[in-house]
Design a protein around this motif. Structure first.
Motif, mmCIF file in Angstrom:
data_model
loop_
_atom_site.group_PDB
_atom_site.id
_atom_site.type_symbol
_atom_site.label_atom_id
_atom_site.label_comp_id
_atom_site.label_asym_id
_atom_site.label_seq_id
_atom_site.Cartn_x
_atom_site.Cartn_y
_atom_site.Cartn_z
ATOM 1 N N SER A 99 -11.088 15.755 -12.080
ATOM 2 C CA SER A 99 -10.053 14.761 -12.190
ATOM 3 C C SER A 99 -9.625 14.780 -10.412
ATOM 4 O O SER A 99 -9.049 15.659 -9.967
ATOM 5 N N LEU A 100 -9.668 13.400 -9.830
ATOM 6 C CA LEU A 100 -9.159 13.160 -8.483
ATOM 7 C C LEU A 100 -7.686 12.794 -8.485
ATOM 8 O O LEU A 100 -7.438 11.566 -9.269
ATOM 9 N N ASP A 101 -6.939 13.388 -7.722
ATOM 10 C CA ASP A 101 -5.730 12.854 -7.427
ATOM 11 C C ASP A 101 -5.983 12.125 -6.262
ATOM 12 O O ASP A 101 -6.231 12.270 -5.277
ATOM 13 N N LEU A 102 -5.575 10.684 -6.382
ATOM 14 C CA LEU A 102 -5.833 9.462 -5.272
ATOM 15 C C LEU A 102 -4.877 9.905 -3.854
ATOM 16 O O LEU A 102 -3.844 10.562 -4.363
ATOM 17 N N PRO A 103 -5.336 9.253 -2.838
ATOM 18 C CA PRO A 103 -4.455 9.743 -1.882
ATOM 19 C C PRO A 103 -3.041 8.983 -2.038
ATOM 20 O O PRO A 103 -2.717 8.068 -2.677
ATOM 21 N N GLY A 104 -1.990 9.938 -1.870
ATOM 22 C CA GLY A 104 -0.633 9.686 -1.976
ATOM 23 C C GLY A 104 -0.146 9.889 -3.153
ATOM 24 O O GLY A 104 1.017 9.733 -3.650
ATOM 25 N N GLN A 150 -2.570 14.138 -0.229
ATOM 26 C CA GLN A 150 -1.734 13.886 1.019
ATOM 27 C C GLN A 150 -1.400 12.586 0.998
ATOM 28 O O GLN A 150 -2.141 11.741 0.601
ATOM 29 N N GLY A 151 -0.527 12.059 1.909
ATOM 30 C CA GLY A 151 -0.242 10.677 2.229
ATOM 31 C C GLY A 151 0.848 9.953 1.360
ATOM 32 O O GLY A 151 1.177 10.464 0.490
ATOM 33 N N ARG A 152 0.916 8.796 2.175
ATOM 34 C CA ARG A 152 1.903 7.876 1.427
ATOM 35 C C ARG A 152 1.492 6.394 1.523
ATOM 36 O O ARG A 152 2.070 5.398 1.384
ATOM 37 N N ARG A 153 -0.033 6.513 1.630
ATOM 38 C CA ARG A 153 -0.589 5.015 1.782
ATOM 39 C C ARG A 153 -1.773 5.307 0.560
ATOM 40 O O ARG A 153 -2.451 6.019 0.935
ATOM 41 N N LEU A 154 -1.984 3.897 -0.009
ATOM 42 C CA LEU A 154 -3.077 3.900 -0.877
ATOM 43 C C LEU A 154 -3.872 2.434 -0.827
ATOM 44 O O LEU A 154 -3.130 1.642 -1.093
ATOM 45 N N THR A 155 -5.223 2.282 -0.597
ATOM 46 C CA THR A 155 -5.726 1.285 -0.529
ATOM 47 C C THR A 155 -7.164 1.469 -1.520
ATOM 48 O O THR A 155 -7.601 2.343 -1.614
ATOM 49 N N LEU A 156 -7.520 0.106 -1.736
ATOM 50 C CA LEU A 156 -8.912 0.381 -2.499
ATOM 51 C C LEU A 156 -9.842 1.024 -1.720
ATOM 52 O O LEU A 156 -10.765 1.819 -2.418
ATOM 53 N N CYS A 167 0.807 -1.480 0.180
ATOM 54 C CA CYS A 167 -0.013 0.190 0.110
ATOM 55 C C CYS A 167 1.151 1.111 -0.220
ATOM 56 O O CYS A 167 0.148 2.167 -0.178
ATOM 57 N N ARG A 168 2.070 1.270 0.242
ATOM 58 C CA ARG A 168 2.923 2.556 0.240
ATOM 59 C C ARG A 168 2.949 2.871 -1.068
ATOM 60 O O ARG A 168 3.616 2.412 -2.133
ATOM 61 N N THR A 169 2.980 4.146 -1.034
ATOM 62 C CA THR A 169 2.991 4.846 -2.312
ATOM 63 C C THR A 169 4.205 5.627 -2.728
ATOM 64 O O THR A 169 5.003 6.091 -1.637
ATOM 65 N N PRO A 170 5.000 5.612 -3.836
ATOM 66 C CA PRO A 170 6.074 6.304 -4.103
ATOM 67 C C PRO A 170 5.835 7.980 -3.470
ATOM 68 O O PRO A 170 4.802 8.521 -3.712
ATOM 69 N N ILE A 199 -10.381 9.201 -13.153
ATOM 70 C CA ILE A 199 -9.524 8.677 -11.952
ATOM 71 C C ILE A 199 -8.233 8.239 -12.457
ATOM 72 O O ILE A 199 -8.410 7.294 -13.320
ATOM 73 N N HIS A 200 -7.232 8.594 -12.200
ATOM 74 C CA HIS A 200 -5.869 7.993 -12.777
ATOM 75 C C HIS A 200 -5.476 6.609 -12.136
ATOM 76 O O HIS A 200 -6.237 6.239 -11.101
ATOM 77 N N GLY A 201 -4.175 6.146 -12.378
ATOM 78 C CA GLY A 201 -3.950 4.865 -11.849
ATOM 79 C C GLY A 201 -2.856 5.063 -11.009
ATOM 80 O O GLY A 201 -2.479 6.209 -10.419
ATOM 81 N N TRP A 202 -2.151 3.749 -10.570
ATOM 82 C CA TRP A 202 -1.105 3.941 -9.419
ATOM 83 C C TRP A 202 0.142 4.460 -10.198
ATOM 84 O O TRP A 202 0.510 4.491 -11.266
#
Length: 212
Positions: free
Chosen positions: A117-122, A127-133, A33-36, A91-94
Motif C-alpha cells: 500500500s502506497l502512501d501518496l506524497p503529502g 513526505q511533503g505537502r504537495r501532490l500532483t498526478l 496541489c497543496r495537501t492537508p 493506492i488511496h485517495g486524496w
C-alpha cells in the motif's frame, strides 16, 4: 455558506486575474496541489488511525526516495507458511492513507495475496505537502520497480486516477506500471472537471487558466 476566509480568497483571485492572469493561474494550481497537514487529524481521522495501529505493526515499512522526497510503502504479507498468490498494489485517495484502506487490504491478504500500500506524497507517512498526478504516478512507478509486477492495482478516488494513468503510461517519460488487472473504486471520470469545480469555488476565471 462560504466562510469569511474563502470569500476573501475569491475576491483576491477574481481581481488578480485581470492584473496578472498567468501568475493567478499558477497560484491557483499550487493551492489545488497543496495537501492537508498529515499530522493534523480530525477526531474521526485520529480514531481511525488509532484503531489501525495493531494492523500497521503487521506490515514491513519501506521508505522510497523519489525526485521530490520520500514516500512510504507498507508491505503486508500473507499468513506465515502460505505462498502468496501474487502481489496487489493499493493506492488511496486524496486526504487518505494506508490505515483507511485496512478492510480492503485485509481482504486481499486473507485471500492469499501479498499487498503493498502506497502512501501518496503529502499523505500518511510520506513526505511533503504537495501532490500532483505526475508525482503520484512517479511514486506508483517506483513502487512497481521494487515490488512489481502486480496481479492487480487497486485505486480509490484520486488513487483510481493515479492507478489508471500509471498502468496505461499516460504521463510523459514515466514507463507504464506492470499489472494484470486494474480495479477502480469511486475514481473520478474527468480530472479537468475537478479543476473546473475548484476554479468556480475560488472564482478563478478562464483567463487565468488559459495563460497558465
Amino acid at each position: 455558506m462560504a466562510s469569511f476566509g474563502l470569500k476573501v480568497i475569491r475576491r483576491v483571485f477574481a481581481a488578480a486575474e485581470h492584473v496578472a492572469p498567468r501568475l493567478t493561474g499558477r497560484a491557483a494550481f499550487e493551492l489545488f496541489c497543496r495537501t492537508p497537514n498529515a499530522k493534523v487529524l480530525s477526531d474521526g481521522e485520529r480514531r481511525a488511525v488509532d484503531r489501525a495501529a495493531g494492523f500497521m505493526t503487521e506490515a514491513r515499512h519501506h521508505r522510497l526516495k523519489t525526485k521530490n522526497g520520500c514516500v512510504m510503502v507498507h508491505e503486508f504479507r500473507p499468513e506465515p507458511g502460505r505462498r502468496a498468490a501474487g502481489t496487489v498494489l493499493v493506492i488511496h485517495g486524496w486526504r487518505s492513507r494506508t490505515e483507511y484502506m485496512r478492510t480492503l487490504i485485509e481482504g486481499y491478504r486473507d485471500a492469499g495475496y501479498k499487498v503493498v500500500s502506497l502512501d501518496l506524497p503529502g499523505h500518511g507517512q510520506s513526505q511533503g505537502r504537495r501532490l500532483t498526478l505526475v508525482s503520484a504516478v512517479e511514486a506508483a512507478r517506483l513502487t512497481g520497480e521494487w515490488f512489481g509486477p502486480f496481479v492487480a492495482v487497486v485505486g480509490h478516488s484520486f488513487g483510481g486516477a493515479v492507478a489508471a494513468n500509471a498502468v496505461v503510461g499516460s504521463v510523459k517519460n514515466i514507463p507504464p506500471l506492470a499489472a494484470e488487472r486494474l480495479v477502480l473504486i469511486a475514481a473520478p471520470s474527468s480530472l479537468p472537471a475537478i479543476f473546473n469545480d475548484f476554479s468556480r469555488m475560488l472564482s478563478v476565471g478562464l483567463r487565468a487558466w488559459a495563460d497558465t
